[in-house]
Design an enzyme around this catalytic site. Structure first.
Site, short mmCIF file in Angstrom:
data_model
loop_
_atom_site.label_atom_id
_atom_site.label_comp_id
_atom_site.label_asym_id
_atom_site.label_seq_id
_atom_site.Cartn_x
_atom_site.Cartn_y
_atom_site.Cartn_z
N CYS A 235 -16.94 -31.41 -1.16
CA CYS A 235 -17.44 -32.34 -2.18
C CYS A 235 -17.61 -31.53 -3.45
O CYS A 235 -18.12 -30.40 -3.42
CB CYS A 235 -18.78 -32.95 -1.76
N HIS B 77 -19.58 -31.69 -5.83
CA HIS B 77 -20.96 -31.35 -6.21
C HIS B 77 -21.41 -30.03 -5.57
O HIS B 77 -22.25 -29.31 -6.13
CB HIS B 77 -21.93 -32.45 -5.78
N CYS C 259 -12.85 -35.71 -7.22
CA CYS C 259 -13.79 -36.23 -6.23
C CYS C 259 -13.02 -36.44 -4.94
O CYS C 259 -12.04 -37.19 -4.92
CB CYS C 259 -14.39 -37.55 -6.72
#
Length: 272
Positions: A196, A198, A84
């Site tokens: 990021c 994601h 992350c």
């Protein structure tokens, strides 16, 4: 008299390698590790009680990170990958000071992106969370490598929310990208950095929106290479097994583990 035969079952004493993220985003980094090291055992821990991190205050998120890493350490892992960018920028230095196991962080792949475009004159566009973009660590990174002032950035918070909902609707996501990019001179860019973890879930959709000449990169390859160096891992060619990854979450709800498994399967299917 024939000697008795004894069968001794030898179980692997190798500890798991842990990956941590606020939600399912870090699975994009774990997926890269699974491709290189199919014989290793992994643990994936998601802070599903507090996802997303990118819209919260730095102090609040830092507290959540330390709580989760302490829970992971109790699992007796050999290393932790902070999969992350936001968590890395907020806490990796303090985590390394507290624990004596390797803790691998990650950062947006700004440096390789700048190098890729140094001779072309093209600009670099970084997608990241608002919290990552506000951190000193990120701004110092850009200042250190962006000597031609060619790096721009955009926060895309909605992508994290949709990803956590397993919302991969191509039309909806493509329209969102077009809206966010509408005011930019895209022919002037050479690389988009997914800052990021994601965001790589949406790489194939983003590819349909960007001009063909723009490359899309993220920090997962560099992170996994760093993990490989720290642990002395070598590339493996074995077959993956269903028990290779253990899923845990801060909520402890079985449905969260099922979601993580489904998201990893989605990455598997869309990387072929």
């Amino acid at each position: 008299m024939e000697p008795e035969e004894y069968i001794i079952e030898v179980k692997s004493l190798k500890k798991k390698i842990a990956f941590f993220d606020s939600g399912i985003g870090g699975l994009t980094v774990l997926h890269k590790a699974l491709q290189q090291f199919p014989e290793e055992k992994f643990l994936y821990y998601a802070d599903t009680l507090h996802v997303p991190y990118g819209t919260k205050s730095a102090d609040e998120v830092r507290g959540h990170i330390f709580d989760c890493v302490e829970a992971i350490v109790q699992e007796d892992v050999q290393a932790i990958v902070i999969a992350c960018n936001t968590a890395t920028s907020l806490a990796v230095k303090d985590l390394r000071a507290k624990y004596d196991i390797p803790i691998i962080g990650m950062e947006p792949a700004v440096k390789p992106a700048v190098e890729m475009n140094r001779n072309s004159g093209k600009r670099v566009l970084v997608f990241a969370t608002a919290l990552t973009l506000s951190q000193t660590k990120y701004n110092e990174l850009v200042s250190r490598v962006d000597d031609h002032h060619s790096v721009d950035s955009i926060a895309l918070p909605e992508l994290v929310e949709w990803c956590e909902q397993l919302d991969f609707d191509p039309r909806k996501i493509a329209d969102y990208f077009r809206f966010k990019l509408a005011d930019l001179d895209l022919p002037g860019y050479g690389t988009v950095v997914l800052g990021c973890t994601h965001y790589p879930f949406y790489t194939s959709i983003l590819r349909t929106v960007l001009p063909d000449h723009i490359q899309i990169i993220d920090g997962s390859t560099g992170t996994v290479n760093h993990l490989k160096q720290r642990l002395g891992l070598v590339a493996q060619h074995g077959d993956r097994t269903g028990e290779q990854v253990t899923f845990l979450s801060s909520s402890g709800r079985p449905e969260e583990q099922e979601k993580m498994y489904s998201a990893l399967q989605y990455l598997e299917m869309n990387s072929k």
